[in-house]
Write a protein that holds these residues in place. Structure first.
Motif, PDB file in Angstrom:
ATOM      1  N   LEU A  87       0.802  -1.215   0.000  1.00  0.00           N
ATOM      2  CA  LEU A  87       0.000   0.000   0.000  1.00  0.00           C
ATOM      3  C   LEU A  87       0.839   1.271   0.000  1.00  0.00           C
ATOM      4  N   ASP A  88       1.887   1.319   0.838  1.00  0.00           N
ATOM      5  CA  ASP A  88       2.639   2.572   0.946  1.00  0.00           C
ATOM      6  C   ASP A  88       3.301   2.942  -0.382  1.00  0.00           C
ATOM      7  N   GLU A  91       0.650   4.125  -2.913  1.00  0.00           N
ATOM      8  CA  GLU A  91       0.226   5.500  -2.684  1.00  0.00           C
ATOM      9  C   GLU A  91       1.282   6.495  -3.159  1.00  0.00           C
ATOM     10  N   TYR A 113      -8.913   2.807  -4.333  1.00  0.00           N
ATOM     11  CA  TYR A 113      -9.246   3.013  -2.920  1.00  0.00           C
ATOM     12  C   TYR A 113     -10.585   2.356  -2.579  1.00  0.00           C
ATOM     13  N   TYR A 117      -9.003  -1.276  -1.309  1.00  0.00           N
ATOM     14  CA  TYR A 117      -8.640  -0.887   0.058  1.00  0.00           C
ATOM     15  C   TYR A 117      -9.840  -0.499   0.916  1.00  0.00           C
ATOM     16  N   ARG A 118     -10.998  -0.307   0.296  1.00  0.00           N
ATOM     17  CA  ARG A 118     -12.205   0.109   1.008  1.00  0.00           C
ATOM     18  C   ARG A 118     -11.953   1.347   1.862  1.00  0.00           C
ATOM     19  N   ASN A 119     -11.138   2.232   1.327  1.00  0.00           N
ATOM     20  CA  ASN A 119     -10.925   3.527   1.970  1.00  0.00           C
ATOM     21  C   ASN A 119     -11.900   4.494   1.305  1.00  0.00           C
ATOM     22  N   PHE A 120     -13.116   4.500   1.814  1.00  0.00           N
ATOM     23  CA  PHE A 120     -14.198   5.217   1.148  1.00  0.00           C
ATOM     24  C   PHE A 120     -14.011   6.738   1.125  1.00  0.00           C
ATOM     25  N   PRO A 121     -13.548   7.360   2.217  1.00  0.00           N
ATOM     26  CA  PRO A 121     -13.340   8.817   2.155  1.00  0.00           C
ATOM     27  C   PRO A 121     -12.305   9.223   1.108  1.00  0.00           C
ATOM     28  N   LYS A 122     -11.192   8.484   1.015  1.00  0.00           N
ATOM     29  CA  LYS A 122     -10.184   8.813   0.008  1.00  0.00           C
ATOM     30  C   LYS A 122     -10.712   8.573  -1.404  1.00  0.00           C
ATOM     31  N   CYS A 152     -19.419   3.868  -2.195  1.00  0.00           N
ATOM     32  CA  CYS A 152     -18.637   4.397  -1.069  1.00  0.00           C
ATOM     33  C   CYS A 152     -19.547   4.823   0.081  1.00  0.00           C
ATOM     34  N   LEU A 156     -19.919   3.522   3.918  1.00  0.00           N
ATOM     35  CA  LEU A 156     -19.844   4.420   5.076  1.00  0.00           C
ATOM     36  C   LEU A 156     -21.142   4.432   5.880  1.00  0.00           C
TER      37      LEU A 156
END
Length: 280
Positions: A87-88, A91, A113, A117-122, A152, A156
């Motif tokens: 991931l790092d 990104e 995302y 990654y299910r990083n919904f805000p990003k 997304c 959330l």
């Protein structure tokens, strides 16, 4: 006489070789030529080597040394990391791609995302950025940003916002191209969203609409069975579960390569709900 001919031939060969070597070992290139070579090397590496292999990555980085402004190179280096769960580094490389070409890569990063990654805000932030720089609701990986924003918001648990985004996408495509061109999984997610909002009748309408275009979609039969259980209509629920299991076993259910989708169903879900009905 022969010696003179040999001498002249040797001289000609030396001159030819000397001129040719100068081209072979040329060290200075124009900026435009470097960009061209970088693009050609990137394409060659992609088509000649498996993505993420040592050879492919060396070619990509060599191309990047020729043209650090090429956003597609940064993105390609990031994609290999996505598929390996780093991931790092993903990104870092995608940030460089988006910085250089947000019109193309912001929404694509949002897609990653969301699904990887299910990083919904990003993801939402990237869809918003992509739409802002392009001046319209855009598409990435063939999917509308409104559609993906809806997923997304569902993730959330903001079901009202999810319903609005999904409806906006569905209505737009229906008006401009026809309902048959709507992504059937967007209709599925709208049905799930309406269930969360306790709009059960509307949810069934959406599941039936999805089945109109994908008549074998196991998910719809399974979720309709859940609604019938809530209503106490157990015979109808069992009929839906039979259809859900039949089509699931043939592979007709919502899934994506590499990742599990939100609310993905499994055969055990169908069997567990049937067992639950038998105990009532």
């Amino acid at each position: 006489m022969k010696s003179q001919i040999y001498f002249l031939s040797l001289m000609g060969l030396c001159l030819f070789t000397s001129c040719t070597q100068q081209e072979w070992y040329k060290k200075e290139f124009s900026e435009e030529t470097m960009k061209t070579y970088a693009s050609q090397l990137r394409s060659g590496a992609f088509y000649s080597n498996y993505q993420g292999t040592v050879a492919e990555q060396m070619h990509q980085k060599e191309a990047l040394s020729m043209d650090s402004t090429n956003a597609a190179l940064w993105r390609e280096l990031g994609t290999a990391r996505v598929k390996r769960g780093i991931l790092d580094e993903m990104e870092y490389y995608y940030a460089e791609a988006v910085k250089r070409h947000p019109e193309k890569w912001a929404g694509f990063r949002g897609y990653l995302y969301l699904y990887f990654y299910r990083n919904f805000p990003k993801a939402i932030a990237d869809f918003n950025l992509g739409d802002e720089v392009n001046g319209q609701v855009d598409y990435s990986q063939g999917q509308s940003h409104d559609y993906m924003r809806g997923i997304c918001y569902y993730g959330l648990k903001d079901y009202q916002a999810a319903n609005e985004a999904l409806s906006k996408y569905i209505d737009k495509v229906t008006q401009e191209e026809g309902e048959e061109w709507v992504d059937v999984y967007a209709i599925l997610y709208k049905g799930l969203t309406l269930m969360k909002l306790d709009r059960i009748n509307d949810a069934i309408t959406e599941f039936d609409r999805a089945l109109k275009y994908y008549p074998n979609l196991s998910d719809c039969f399974y979720h309709k069975a859940r609604i019938y259980v809530i209503r106490g209509q157990f015979d109808l629920a069992l009929m839906q579960l039979d259809l859900a299991e039949k089509h699931f076993k043939k592979g007709y259910f919502h899934q994506r390569p590499y990742v599990e989708v939100l609310e993905q169903i499994y055969l055990q879900d169908i069997q567990d709900l049937r067992s639950q009905i038998s105990t009532i």
